[in-house]
Each structure stands twice: as C-alpha cells, then as structure tokens.
Write an enzyme that holds these catalytic residues in place. Structure first.
Site, PDB file in Angstrom:
ATOM      1  N   HIS A   1      22.391  33.944  63.353  1.00 44.74           N
ATOM      2  CA  HIS A   1      21.252  34.776  62.967  1.00 44.74           C
ATOM      3  C   HIS A   1      20.023  33.885  62.892  1.00 44.74           C
ATOM      4  CE1 HIS A   1      19.404  37.607  59.687  1.00 44.74           C
ATOM      5  NE2 HIS A   1      18.723  37.610  60.808  1.00 44.74           N
TER       6      HIS A   1
ATOM      7  N   MET B   1      16.578  33.132  62.125  1.00 49.35           N
ATOM      8  CA  MET B   1      15.382  33.503  61.365  1.00 49.35           C
ATOM      9  C   MET B   1      14.363  32.384  61.527  1.00 49.35           C
ATOM     10  SD  MET B   1      17.118  35.319  58.054  1.00 49.35           S
ATOM     11  CE  MET B   1      18.503  34.178  57.886  1.00 49.35           C
TER      12      MET B   1
ATOM     13  N   MET C   1      17.533  29.160  59.589  1.00 49.03           N
ATOM     14  CA  MET C   1      16.144  29.396  59.174  1.00 49.03           C
ATOM     15  C   MET C   1      15.340  28.122  59.341  1.00 49.03           C
ATOM     16  SD  MET C   1      16.641  31.425  55.600  1.00 49.03           S
ATOM     17  CE  MET C   1      18.278  32.037  55.182  1.00 49.03           C
TER      18      MET C   1
ATOM     19  N   GLY D   1      28.542  37.841  52.270  1.00 48.56           N
ATOM     20  CA  GLY D   1      28.604  36.447  51.850  1.00 48.56           C
ATOM     21  C   GLY D   1      29.310  36.276  50.527  1.00 48.56           C
ATOM     22  N   THR D   2      28.562  36.460  49.450  1.00 50.58           N
ATOM     23  CA  THR D   2      29.112  36.293  48.103  1.00 50.58           C
ATOM     24  C   THR D   2      30.318  37.187  47.874  1.00 50.58           C
ATOM     25  OG1 THR D   2      26.923  35.701  47.270  1.00 50.58           O
ATOM     26  CG2 THR D   2      28.555  36.407  45.653  1.00 50.58           C
TER      27      THR D   2
ATOM     28  N   ASP E   1      23.483  43.396  57.341  1.00 54.24           N
ATOM     29  CA  ASP E   1      23.481  42.097  56.669  1.00 54.24           C
ATOM     30  C   ASP E   1      22.561  42.160  55.458  1.00 54.24           C
ATOM     31  OD1 ASP E   1      23.428  39.441  55.912  1.00 54.24           O
ATOM     32  OD2 ASP E   1      22.270  38.761  57.644  1.00 54.24           O
ATOM     33  N   GLY E   2      23.137  41.889  54.274  1.00 51.98           N
ATOM     34  CA  GLY E   2      22.326  41.807  53.073  1.00 51.98           C
ATOM     35  C   GLY E   2      22.834  42.689  51.953  1.00 51.98           C
ATOM     36  N   GLY E   3      23.445  42.073  50.951  1.00 50.84           N
ATOM     37  CA  GLY E   3      23.909  42.837  49.798  1.00 50.84           C
ATOM     38  C   GLY E   3      25.088  43.741  50.084  1.00 50.84           C
TER      39      GLY E   3
ATOM     40  N   ASP F   1      23.427  31.627  59.275  1.00 50.75           N
ATOM     41  CA  ASP F   1      21.993  31.847  59.094  1.00 50.75           C
ATOM     42  C   ASP F   1      21.230  30.581  59.446  1.00 50.75           C
ATOM     43  OD1 ASP F   1      21.687  34.564  58.102  1.00 50.75           O
ATOM     44  OD2 ASP F   1      22.813  33.883  56.358  1.00 50.75           O
TER      45      ASP F   1
ATOM     46  N   MET G   1      18.818  44.604  58.903  1.00 49.78           N
ATOM     47  CA  MET G   1      18.813  43.877  57.637  1.00 49.78           C
ATOM     48  C   MET G   1      18.705  44.863  56.480  1.00 49.78           C
ATOM     49  SD  MET G   1      19.173  40.661  58.199  1.00 49.78           S
ATOM     50  CE  MET G   1      18.780  40.073  56.538  1.00 49.78           C
TER      51      MET G   1
ATOM     52  N   SER H   1      29.339  35.489  55.759  1.00 47.63           N
ATOM     53  CA  SER H   1      28.135  34.686  55.813  1.00 47.63           C
ATOM     54  C   SER H   1      28.386  33.307  55.214  1.00 47.63           C
ATOM     55  CB  SER H   1      26.997  35.378  55.052  1.00 47.63           C
ATOM     56  OG  SER H   1      25.830  34.604  55.115  1.00 47.63           O
TER      57      SER H   1
ATOM     58  N   GLY I   1      19.581  36.689  46.013  1.00 48.76           N
ATOM     59  CA  GLY I   1      19.744  37.517  44.820  1.00 48.76           C
ATOM     60  C   GLY I   1      19.171  38.915  44.914  1.00 48.76           C
TER      61      GLY I   1
ATOM     62  N   HIS J   1      29.247  34.257  60.309  1.00 45.00           N
ATOM     63  CA  HIS J   1      27.811  34.515  60.362  1.00 45.00           C
ATOM     64  C   HIS J   1      27.058  33.276  59.909  1.00 45.00           C
ATOM     65  CE1 HIS J   1      24.330  37.231  60.417  1.00 45.00           C
ATOM     66  NE2 HIS J   1      23.912  36.603  59.331  1.00 45.00           N
TER      67      HIS J   1
END
Length: 238
Positions: free
Chosen positions: A81, A83, A38, A209-210, A187-189, A36, A153, A9, A161, A34
C-alpha cells in the site's frame, strides 16, 4: 465471484521479530501480507525510518524490509500500500524488493493509467486506493478495468488509533456494482465487529492489523474474517 482474502497489516506486528510474525500470519490462514509504505509527504506521518543506499525518503516499511520478508518467506504475496507523494518513483524499487501488488492512491497521481501500465510492466498487480473524502467516482470505468484491485480506505491514512468510518462503506457497494469480478479491499479499523458491513457491501479482501496481530488467537480472527466474506457472498448469490 472473487475469493475471500485476508491481508494482515504488518504495521501492527512486532518488528523485533518481523519474520516470525509474518510466518505466524501465513500459518494462521492469511494469504497476503499488507505492507504500508509511507514517505511522510502525502499524509505527513513517518512511523519508522528505514534508510537504505540511494533511498533518501523515510519509510514506514520500505524496500529493505520487503526484501527481508521476501527472502525469509519464499513466494509470499506482499500487498504493498503505497502512501507516497510520487508513486511513479518507487515501482522499480518495490518490484525488485519482491512486491506482489502495488497499490497507489489516486489522489497522488495525475496519470493513473500510465502508472498501472508501469506496474504491470514490472510483473506486479496494480491496485488503486481512495481515501475517505475521495468519492468512488474518482475510479472511472477505464481505471477500474485496468486495475487488479480497488482499495477503499475506512480510516484516514497515516493516523493511528482511528475508529472505523462506516460512511465509507457505500463506496464499496458502488464499486462492487460496477466491477463485479474485481478484488475490492477495505483497510482501516476493520475487525470482527466491523467486517460484516464491509463484506455485505462487497469487499472480498480484508486488511486488519491490531485485530489480528494483537489477538490471543490470530488464527480464529483470520477464520472469522474470512467466514464473514463467505457468508456475505453466499447471501448475495442466493
């Protein structure tokens, strides 16, 4: 069986050296990037303003950024993605900017099948995403068959966070049971500690991502995520 794909990401990258960061991911074994996109309307968050020409919306990553990456890395597969409030509006702009896959939220459109056709008409793959509170049944058999990828998601879109929501994982398994040959993304965490449950449920496309960009050795993380998918697929086929 769909192949394992890691899609870092880019929102977690250093935007001051975006091209270098993207090349670093591809050289480290990632196949997709990826992106994002938005507009701040659907999920109420604008992370970074990129304003260009006639585009009146504010984007986290918008067409100008996508164009820059596409020019710098020929042939790059950008997993976009979307959004955004009206995903129908941006198909042409994202295609012109070099987008490879256009993934919209099913919550944001009343006519997903027509949108999928419009995406295909612009020579992009079509993805359909569902947020944590949307059941997998929202992706009907007809929609799932028409789409190229399904995205589950595992955090709420547009909020940083957050912790991985393991209650979303059963939706991956349900979609995999209905669409055994489809690319299914999470996707997410997602990172080395959470990827296994996703892979075991049937996800083959992993967004992180992170966990990748902030790692001391991103290549090792990419390899570990891919290996988790390979192992889960091997176990399911045994």
């Amino acid at each position: 069986m769909p192949r394992p794909i890691i899609s870092p990401s880019v929102l977690a990258s250093d935007f001051g050296q975006l091209t270098i960061e993207c090349k670093r991911m591809i050289n480290g074994g990632a196949e997709w990037l990826h992106m994002d996109v938005m507009d701040g309307y659907v999920f109420g968050v604008v992370l970074m303003a990129v304003v260009s020409g006639a585009l009146s919306h504010l984007f986290a990553i918008g067409p100008p950024v996508l164009s820059c990456v596409a020019r710098s890395i020929p042939g790059i597969f950008m997993d976009c993605h979307m959004m955004v409030e009206h995903p129908e509006k941006w198909v042409g702009d994202i295609a012109a900017a070099g987008g490879s896959l256009y993934c919209f939220h099913i919550e944001a459109t009343s006519d997903p099948l027509s949108l999928i056709k419009a995406i295909h008409d612009k020579n992009m793959k079509a993805g359909v995403a569902i947020s944590p509170d949307t059941p997998s049944a929202a992706i009907t058999g007809e929609i799932g068959a028409a789409a190229d990828m399904l995205l589950v998601m595992t955090v709420y879109p547009g909020r940083g966070g957050q912790k991985f929501l393991d209650r979303c994982v059963p939706k991956v398994a349900e979609l995999r049971a209905r669409f055994p040959d489809k690319d299914i993304e999470v996707d997410g965490g997602v990172g080395p500690k959470t990827v296994h449950s996703c892979a075991e449920a049937g996800s083959n496309v992993i967004v992180a991502g992170t966990a990748i960009f902030h790692a001391d050795n991103p290549e090792e993380v990419i390899t570990a995520l891919k290996n988790a998918v390979v192992t889960a697929q091997t176990n399911r086929s045994a």
